[in-house]
Design an enzyme around this catalytic site. Structure first.
Site, PDB file in Angstrom:
ATOM      1  N   CYS A 132       0.730  -1.295  -0.144  1.00 51.59           N
ATOM      2  CA  CYS A 132       0.068  -0.049   0.070  1.00 51.59           C
ATOM      3  C   CYS A 132       0.804   1.295  -0.012  1.00 51.59           C
ATOM      4  CB  CYS A 132      -0.972   0.213   1.125  1.00 51.59           C
ATOM      5  SG  CYS A 132      -0.260  -0.563   2.703  1.00 51.59           S
ATOM      6  N   HIS A 252      -2.927   6.139   4.334  1.00 49.96           N
ATOM      7  CA  HIS A 252      -1.543   6.378   4.716  1.00 49.96           C
ATOM      8  C   HIS A 252      -1.005   7.642   4.511  1.00 49.96           C
ATOM      9  CE1 HIS A 252      -1.379   1.983   6.009  1.00 49.96           C
ATOM     10  NE2 HIS A 252      -0.881   1.736   4.805  1.00 49.96           N
TER      11      HIS A 252
END
Ligand code: L14
Length: 350
Positions: A132, A252
């Site tokens: 990710c 994130h």
């Protein structure tokens, strides 16, 4: 291939944090599904899941499950992928694997469609979905590499707990509640499930994501380093990473320092390049306090970039702030994009 063609799709890990988002993304993109098969480890088998108005019972994944499956999206952990992805391929399925099991295998394309879609054509049955944190960074850096050349990347991440799964989300919730109620805080999962020590994530920051390697970097950091070079087709890019877990649920964020090859590039040129990039949204207006945050990016499929500025000492250095939903572009959305590309380009069968 005709546009009416439909495919038998299996989702392995259908009840997990990413699996749920895979189903949402398949629905949202109206992926041409003939039959949908929801699979999981033994632990989650038997659960009921709704998809497009129908109730499905999740079944334990076995080699035979993949008989007749065209596309299998795996997100049930590396050991499940190692055991069952080859079984799915043997039975004629093409696997999009969202674990670290095959990412660095030279026979397996590692793909972010906005960066290296054409690599999908070289698959031998498995295509890997990158980590990710890597995905959002390379999506933002692709136009920089194309226009100015990229020689160095130094990244520090600010990662959400959902990357570690639903149990980590629960742990943050429980610890936060306990702390605010003045009760004792239990740490049983993070930073790494099964490790010798656990530390609280609530009101904390943990500089460990995944296990430590012999070189002092964590596996998450090495994934960012190695995957970036593979996806961007340049082993010479210098990459270093520090990956940190913070107490928020989704998306994130990354502070990224890059050095370009070309001389005399301005921050305005970098902003312009990034604003034109596929799948990337520029949110950069300091005068009006405009920049992306984990909350603003959550639930969206794009990569958001802001705070673009020139380094004060290195003429070829720039700083960027990159944010994206780790479960969407960082996982489910990117996997379904790969599946769409397989279909659209007629790359399912060799
Ligand atoms: O490599 O704990 O796909 O947040 C990315 C999320 C590994 C775990 C991967 C986490 C995962 C990581």
């Amino acid at each position: 291939m005709t546009s009416e063609q439909q495919f038998n799709v299996a989702v392995v890990g259908a009840t997990g944090a990413v699996g749920v988002k895979m189903l949402e993304t398949l629905d949202q993109k109206n992926f041409p599904i003939k039959n949908l098969l929801l699979l999981s480890s033994k632990r989650s088998a038997g659960k009921e899941v709704e998809f497009q108005g129908r109730t499905y019972i999740v079944q334990e994944a076995t080699p035979e499950s993949f008989e007749g499956v065209d596309i299998a999206l795996f997100s049930a952990g590396g050991s499940v992928s190692k055991a069952l992805a080859p079984e799915a391929v043997k039975r004629g399925a093409v696997v999009v694997d969202n674990t670290s099991a095959y990412r660095m295998d030279p026979d397996v394309p590692l793909v972010v469609p906005e960066v290296n879609e054409e690599d999908i054509a070289k698959h031998n049955g498995i295509i890997a979905n990158p980590n990710c944190s890597t995905i959002q960074m390379v999506a933002a850096l692709k136009p920089v590499q194309d226009l100015f050349g990229l020689s160095r990347v130094l990244v520090s991440t600010y990662q959400a707990v959902s990357g570690a799964g639903n149990e980590a989300v629960e742990e943050l919730r429980e610890q936060s509640q306990a702390l605010l109620n003045g009760e004792a805080v239990k740490a049983e999962l993070l930073p790494v499930s099964g490790a010798e020590k656990h530390y609280p994530i609530a009101f904390n920051a943990l500089p460990q994501i995944d296990v430590f390697q012999d070189n002092g970097y964590t596996f998450e950091e090495m994934k960012m380093i190695n995957e970036t070079k593979k996806i961007m087709h340049d082993d010479a890019i210098q990459v270093a990473a520090t990956c940190v877990r913070l107490p928020f649920f989704t998306s994130h964020a990354e502070s990224v320092y890059v050095e370009v090859d070309k001389e005399g590039v301005t921050a305005a040129e970098l902003k312009e390049a990034i604003s034109q990039a596929a799948g990337v949204v520029l949110e950069d207006d300091p005068a009006n306090q405009v920049y992306p945050t984990p909350l603003s990016a959550s639930g969206k499929s794009e990569v958001f970039v802001g705070r673009i500025r020139k380094d004060l000492d290195n003429e070829k250095g720039f700083h960027l702030w990159v944010v994206s939903d780790n479960l969407l572009k960082g996982a489910a959305w990117n996997s379904v994009q790969i599946a769409e590309s397989l279909v659209k380009n007629n790359w399912l069968t060799k």
